[in-house]
Design a protein around this motif. Structure first.
Motif, mmCIF file in Angstrom:
data_model
loop_
_atom_site.group_PDB
_atom_site.id
_atom_site.type_symbol
_atom_site.label_atom_id
_atom_site.label_comp_id
_atom_site.label_asym_id
_atom_site.label_seq_id
_atom_site.Cartn_x
_atom_site.Cartn_y
_atom_site.Cartn_z
ATOM 1 N N ASP A 1 0.966 -1.195 -0.232
ATOM 2 C CA ASP A 1 -0.093 -0.120 -0.034
ATOM 3 C C ASP A 1 0.682 1.110 -0.309
ATOM 4 O O ASP A 1 1.921 1.473 1.040
ATOM 5 N N THR A 2 1.264 1.480 -1.019
ATOM 6 C CA THR A 2 1.908 3.267 -0.825
ATOM 7 C C THR A 2 1.354 3.703 -0.138
ATOM 8 O O THR A 2 1.795 5.079 -0.109
ATOM 9 N N SER A 3 -0.247 4.568 -0.378
ATOM 10 C CA SER A 3 -0.404 5.524 1.124
ATOM 11 C C SER A 3 0.103 5.215 2.176
ATOM 12 O O SER A 3 -0.538 6.187 2.683
ATOM 13 N N ARG A 4 0.521 3.882 2.660
ATOM 14 C CA ARG A 4 0.761 4.482 4.204
ATOM 15 C C ARG A 4 2.350 3.361 4.465
ATOM 16 O O ARG A 4 2.455 2.222 4.288
ATOM 17 N N ARG A 5 3.328 4.099 3.567
ATOM 18 C CA ARG A 5 4.591 4.630 3.939
ATOM 19 C C ARG A 5 4.990 3.170 3.056
ATOM 20 O O ARG A 5 5.689 2.575 4.137
ATOM 21 N N ASP A 6 4.146 2.157 1.922
ATOM 22 C CA ASP A 6 4.995 0.999 0.992
ATOM 23 C C ASP A 6 4.966 0.030 2.293
ATOM 24 O O ASP A 6 5.554 -0.975 2.577
ATOM 25 N N GLN A 7 3.814 0.303 3.086
ATOM 26 C CA GLN A 7 3.503 -1.473 3.728
ATOM 27 C C GLN A 7 2.538 -2.310 3.279
ATOM 28 O O GLN A 7 2.343 -2.127 2.129
ATOM 29 N N ASN B 1 -3.520 2.832 -5.319
ATOM 30 C CA ASN B 1 -2.099 2.896 -4.506
ATOM 31 C C ASN B 1 -1.389 1.222 -3.686
ATOM 32 O O ASN B 1 -0.679 1.640 -2.855
ATOM 33 N N GLU C 1 10.809 -7.015 -0.828
ATOM 34 C CA GLU C 1 9.740 -6.809 0.326
ATOM 35 C C GLU C 1 8.715 -7.718 0.562
ATOM 36 O O GLU C 1 8.276 -8.109 1.650
#
Length: 86
Positions: free
Chosen positions: A25-31, A60, A68
Motif C-alpha cells: 500500500d503506497t499510501s501507507r509508506r509502502d506497508q 494505491n 519486499e
C-alpha cells in the motif's frame, strides 16, 4: 498527437487479487499487507504479522518487489515461530 478534445483514456480497474496475495500500500509508506477481500470500492489488507485490517484504494496498491516479499514472508515466519500469530 493528442488534442484536448480527445476523449479521456479509460483506465481499467485493477483486477481483484486472490485472498492471501501480498500487496504493498503506497499510501501507507509502502506497508506490505495480505489481501483479505473487498469492502465497497476498497481492498482490505492485513499486516503480514497479524493485526488490524485496513482499507486501501486499489490505485494505491502494487505488487511487492522480490525484496519486499522476502522481508514480509520472513517476518511472518518469525512471528509464527515466536507464537505471535497462528
Amino acid at each position: 498527437m493528442s488534442s484536448k478534445d480527445d476523449p479521456p483514456i479509460e483506465q481499467k480497474p485493477p483486477q481483484v487479487p486472490t485472498r492471501g496475495t501480498l500487496l504493498v500500500d503506497t499510501s501507507r509508506r509502502d506497508q506490505v499487507g495480505e489481501f483479505r477481500g473487498t469492502a465497497g470500492p476498497y481492498w482490505s489488507l492485513r499486516p503480514v504479522c497479524g493485526g488490524t485490517e485496513w482499507e486501501a484504494e486499489p490505485g494505491n496498491v502494487r505488487p511487492p518487489s522480490p525484496m519486499e516479499r522476502l522481508r514480509a514472508e520472513t517476518a511472518r515466519c518469525n512471528a509464527r515461530s515466536a507464537g505471535r500469530i497462528l
